[in-house]
Structures are given as C-alpha cells and as structure tokens.
Design an enzyme around this catalytic site. Sequence first.
Site, short mmCIF file in Angstrom:
data_model
loop_
_atom_site.label_atom_id
_atom_site.label_comp_id
_atom_site.label_asym_id
_atom_site.label_seq_id
_atom_site.Cartn_x
_atom_site.Cartn_y
_atom_site.Cartn_z
N GLY A 194 0.58 -1.18 0.00
CA GLY A 194 0.07 -0.14 0.05
C GLY A 194 0.66 1.17 -0.03
O GLY A 194 2.10 1.30 0.20
N PRO A 195 0.22 2.50 -0.28
CA PRO A 195 0.92 3.80 -0.18
C PRO A 195 1.47 3.95 1.05
O PRO A 195 1.03 3.51 2.27
CB PRO A 195 0.01 4.62 -0.72
CG PRO A 195 -1.19 3.89 -1.47
CD PRO A 195 -1.39 2.63 -0.58
N PRO A 196 2.63 4.81 1.00
CA PRO A 196 2.94 5.26 2.41
C PRO A 196 2.08 5.93 3.20
O PRO A 196 1.13 6.69 3.07
CB PRO A 196 4.37 6.26 2.02
CG PRO A 196 4.49 5.87 0.72
CD PRO A 196 3.21 5.51 0.15
N GLY A 199 -0.88 2.61 7.17
CA GLY A 199 -0.97 1.78 8.39
C GLY A 199 -0.27 0.53 8.45
O GLY A 199 -0.58 -0.44 9.21
N THR A 201 3.18 -0.66 8.88
CA THR A 201 3.69 -0.87 10.04
C THR A 201 2.93 -0.90 11.23
O THR A 201 3.18 -1.46 12.28
CB THR A 201 5.01 0.40 10.13
OG1 THR A 201 5.75 0.21 8.87
CG2 THR A 201 5.94 -0.14 11.29
N HIS A 416 -7.09 34.90 -10.88
CA HIS A 416 -6.82 33.50 -11.41
C HIS A 416 -7.44 32.47 -10.54
O HIS A 416 -7.98 31.61 -11.11
CB HIS A 416 -5.28 33.36 -11.08
CG HIS A 416 -4.54 31.87 -11.28
ND1 HIS A 416 -3.95 31.78 -12.35
CD2 HIS A 416 -4.84 30.84 -10.80
CE1 HIS A 416 -3.72 30.53 -12.64
NE2 HIS A 416 -4.07 29.77 -11.56
N GLU A 417 -7.60 32.52 -9.27
CA GLU A 417 -8.35 31.66 -8.39
C GLU A 417 -9.97 31.86 -8.49
O GLU A 417 -10.24 30.61 -8.60
CB GLU A 417 -7.98 31.73 -6.98
CG GLU A 417 -6.65 31.62 -6.60
CD GLU A 417 -5.99 30.59 -7.00
OE1 GLU A 417 -6.83 29.45 -6.75
OE2 GLU A 417 -4.57 30.13 -7.13
N HIS A 420 -10.60 29.37 -11.69
CA HIS A 420 -10.72 28.10 -11.24
C HIS A 420 -12.19 27.82 -10.67
O HIS A 420 -12.74 26.82 -11.13
CB HIS A 420 -9.55 27.74 -10.25
CG HIS A 420 -8.26 27.58 -10.63
ND1 HIS A 420 -7.94 26.70 -11.80
CD2 HIS A 420 -7.23 28.18 -10.23
CE1 HIS A 420 -6.70 26.62 -12.04
NE2 HIS A 420 -6.05 27.69 -11.22
N ASP A 492 -0.57 24.21 -12.73
CA ASP A 492 -1.92 23.85 -13.35
C ASP A 492 -1.60 23.16 -14.60
O ASP A 492 -2.17 22.15 -15.04
CB ASP A 492 -2.78 25.20 -13.74
CG ASP A 492 -3.04 25.91 -12.37
OD1 ASP A 492 -3.24 25.09 -11.49
OD2 ASP A 492 -3.43 26.94 -12.32
#
Length: 601
Positions: A194-196, A199, A201, A416-417, A420, A492
Amino acid sequence: MKTNIWRSIAVYAILALLLWGFWQLLFGSSDIQQIPYDSLKTMIRDGKVQSLELGGTEIAGTLKDGSKFTTLWQVGADPELIPLLEKNTVAYSFPPPPSNWLPIVLTYLVPILLLVGFWFFMVRQSQAGGNQAFSFGKSKARLFLDDRPRVTFNDVAGVEEVKEELEEEIEFLKTPKKFQALGAKIPKGVLLVGPPGCGKTLLARAVAGEASVPFFSVSGSEFVEMFVGVGASRVRDLFGQAKKYSPCIVFIDEIDAVGRLRGAGLGGGHDEREQTLNQLLVEMDGFDPNAGVIIIAATNRPDILDPALLRPGRFDRRVVVDAPDINGREAILRVHARNKPLDNQDDLKIIARRTPGFTGADLENVVNEAALLAARADKKSIGFKDMDEAIDRVIAGPQKKNRVVSDREKEIIAIHETGHALVGRLLPGAEPVHRISIISRGLALGYTIQLASEDRHVRSKQELLNQVAFALGGRAAEQELLDEITTGAQNDFQKSTELARQMVTEWGMSEKIGPLSYANKDEMVFLGRDFTRERIYSEEVAFEIDQEIKKIITACYEAAVQIIRENRDKLRQIADILKEKEVLEGEELEALLTAAVSKLE
C-alpha cells in the site's frame, strides 16, 4: 556502564604514564651542557673545573659554580689529560662501565606494551558495542517476548478487512490443530502492500501486541552491508532464531530494500543484495509446513519486487492496505481523537468528508495540527475551525502571513483563483467548490479546493475532462480579464498535461489512438526512472500521442475560456470580493457562484 567507562579511562591513563616514563628514561632531556674537548682543557687550565668522571667514551664533569657538562673522548687518545688534571688539582675518577641490558629490554618492551594496549582497547570496544566487531553476520532483528508493543487492533481503524486477515494468521499460530484437522496449511508469508502512511507498520505493531507468540521485527535495509556475504549470513541467523522460538512471527519492514528484482543492477548477478535475496528465498521456501513461522512483510513498491519472492509458497497472501474510504477516515479520526477534547464529536464526520484521499498518517497529522492550533490560541478544546485550518496546513502548508504581496499581484491571484472556481462550478457534473483563498501557503500564492460529495474509485472521461478544464480555468481568467498571462499557471499545466497523457496512453480515452496502453511500467529500478524509461512505441505513434494530448488540452482550455467570457462581469465581482476578504467559502461562496448563470450547453 559508567563504571566501565571510568575503568577504561584509568587503564589508558596508566599506560600513557608508563610510556612517558620510559621515554624520559631513554630520551629525556636535561640541563647538562655538552662542550668540545678542547674547551674542556682550556677550562681546566683556567681553574674552572672541580671534578671529572672519565668514562670509556664520555667525560662528565662539574664546574666550581655547580653546573654540569659532558664531552666526548676516547680512553687513551690524549695522554696529556691526566697530567694536566693533576697539575691543576682537579679530582677525577673512573666509573664502572654501565650495563646495556636496560636499553635492550626497553627496546623490546615498549612495542609489546603498545600491542597489548591496542588488543585490550579492541576487546573493550567489542564488548561495549555488543561484540559488533566480531558479529557482522548476526541478525539485527529485535525479539519481542514479554515486552511487546502496547498497540492492539483496537488502535487500528479503517482497514477492517486487513485486520481480519492478520487475526486469522494469529489464530493459525494459537490453534493450529483447528486448521490442520481440515487439511489446511499455515500460510508462510503475508505481504502488506500500500501507499506510504496507510498503516502497514502500525498493523505489524498491532500483530505484535495481539499475538501471544514471539515476534521478530527487522528492516530490510538491516540485512545489507558493505561486506559481501554478511546479508545472507544475517538471513540465516534470523531464521535460525525463528525456528528456535517457533511458533513465532517475523516482520520485515520495507522488504523492497532487499527483495528487488534480480539482474537489474550494474554489478552483475552476484552482488551483496542479490546474495541476500537468494538466501531469503531459500529460507522461506525451505520451511516445514508445520514449522509455525509466519513472515509478514511490508512495502509500498510491490512493482520492483522479484517474482520469485511473490509466488505462493513464500508470500501466500498479498493484502492491499489502501487509503481509507469516508467511513474508514471517520473511524481513524475517532481513534486519534480519543484523548483529545473536542467541541463536537460530530465534526469528525464533516472532516472525514473533507479529506478524500488522505491516508491514516495524514489524518493523524490533521488531528495533531488542530490540537497544536487550539493550544496556541489558549483554548480548552479543539473546535471545527482548528480542524479545518489543520486540513489546509496538511494540504498546502502553513499560512505565510508575512509575505508581502502588492495590490497588483493580489488582483492577479484573485482573478486566477476565481477563474478556477467559476469553471469548476459551471462545468456539467463537476465537483462543488468548497473554498477560494489568496493567502499564501507553502509554494502556492493561492488555492481553490473542490469538495467531493463521495469517494470515487472510477472516473468517466467527462469527469477527467472537467478536471483538466478546472486546472486551466486560472489561465483562461488571466487572458480574458487582464489581457496578459503570468507564471501562476505553472503547476496547473503540469497537472493537466499529466492527466491528459494518462487519458491517451493508459486509459484508452483517445479515439485516434484507440484502446491501447503505451505506459511502460518495466523500468530498471536500480538506474532511476529518467535514465531507463524506454519508449515502447514508434516515432509516428509518439507524434500521434502528442497531438492527442494537445487536442485534449486545447478543447478543455477553449471550454474554460467560453465559461469565463460568458460570466466575465460576475468573475470580476467575485474577484473583487475575494481580494478584500482573502478567503471565500461555505454558503457565501456558493451564493456568489450560483448567481453566475452560464449559457454553456
């Protein structure tokens, strides 16, 4: 431990004093002056000499003022010396010849003492370091018997299926006859993938806390050393210990450090890493079915593991520990918020909905950051605003309130935002926009967040096109309202281009390319991705892929520009409000965006 240190210091101090004494005895300097032989005779005639000792090759004398001197001479070489002494009434004598045994003994004794001291030092160092100087081949695995970790399965949430698999492994060891009665064999290995931060460990620590059998824990990197053969020796030692404590569990964290694909390196097929892997393969496959030793390994790079390591008989089970869904995120948040005072426990449901794609480690960080923010504000409990701010800190970093932004730059960032947000709100089937901010965080001068209504595991082509258009909305707003473009759209472009490339080369979403995959996953992992990414298609196909990517980007950008043009005045109005307030969110933002009516069909 302190007693041993002081004892070693005392021994070294004594050896240093002895060596200094021998040196002074042999080569020590003094105030005795050495004079020429002719000067001696002159001093005798002048009446300055009180007494002399006439040795075989040296004369030692004392002057009447008490100072001492020496001079070189040869017995019988000057017959005039004795008459001269008697004439000037100088007392003289002939001392017995010195013994030469002391310099000879010291010549041999000093090197012997140095060797003994060095040997003593090495022995003390090896004992103080757990005999490390002579135990390269010993395993560094930590054995847990009665001092197991206190983490249990109650401390692990969001991965219920994985917990069931591991609970079954523990039950195999506790009651093996129950399964052997049906002819079942104990699985030899379980690989957690699984991804880092998901859980893996933590699950291993929970297994150690739950199991009533010995538990060995070791990292994959602890097997490999610079000395050839040490890794294989450590593998043999680890499994030798495991057999003695059978039944038991052996956990190997980050197994990709030792289990990488063989034959992919530059050092041929006999380097240290491959020898270690070969020994690991032999040990895992050589166990008796009833030996009672189960291997649990964790990795976030299953694609680079050797196929021989993954086959049944070594790792019989491959369990995926993925990012949790919305219910799993809520359960994880409740685990981490157990001992923390919250204003309202129901806020955790909203936080779970706001954090799609977050791993367990991310959620733990969110709760901890919220607690730190509440403590910084001298609060007695953690509120929703603290949790909300903590999410933004985890995603984009802390606010940079001291960053000076001019009014012109603030206007550009606001436009700009807002671009979006407006494109994201008015695209058909797009996710709702949750927040717009022009407050700097990390490397971002501003950000716009969309909040998914539910976890999505499969996305349609239209949804992906909406994501590309959403990413390009900021540049479209700059071009339409400012009549110029800036560098603010760099990230972007990276996101939109990579997404379009995946659509064409991996997901078969190009009509011209067709349902084909041109993504090459077989990379030489030892050499790095940039060096070894081999293209598996021709120049003509590469040109067509580039054309299709450009076609997708161009169409999405034109769609974003059309939305901006049709809502130009509304975008300017929202941008002005954003410039003043710096953050728009919730019902206020939704009301502003809803008022912007798009004519896009």
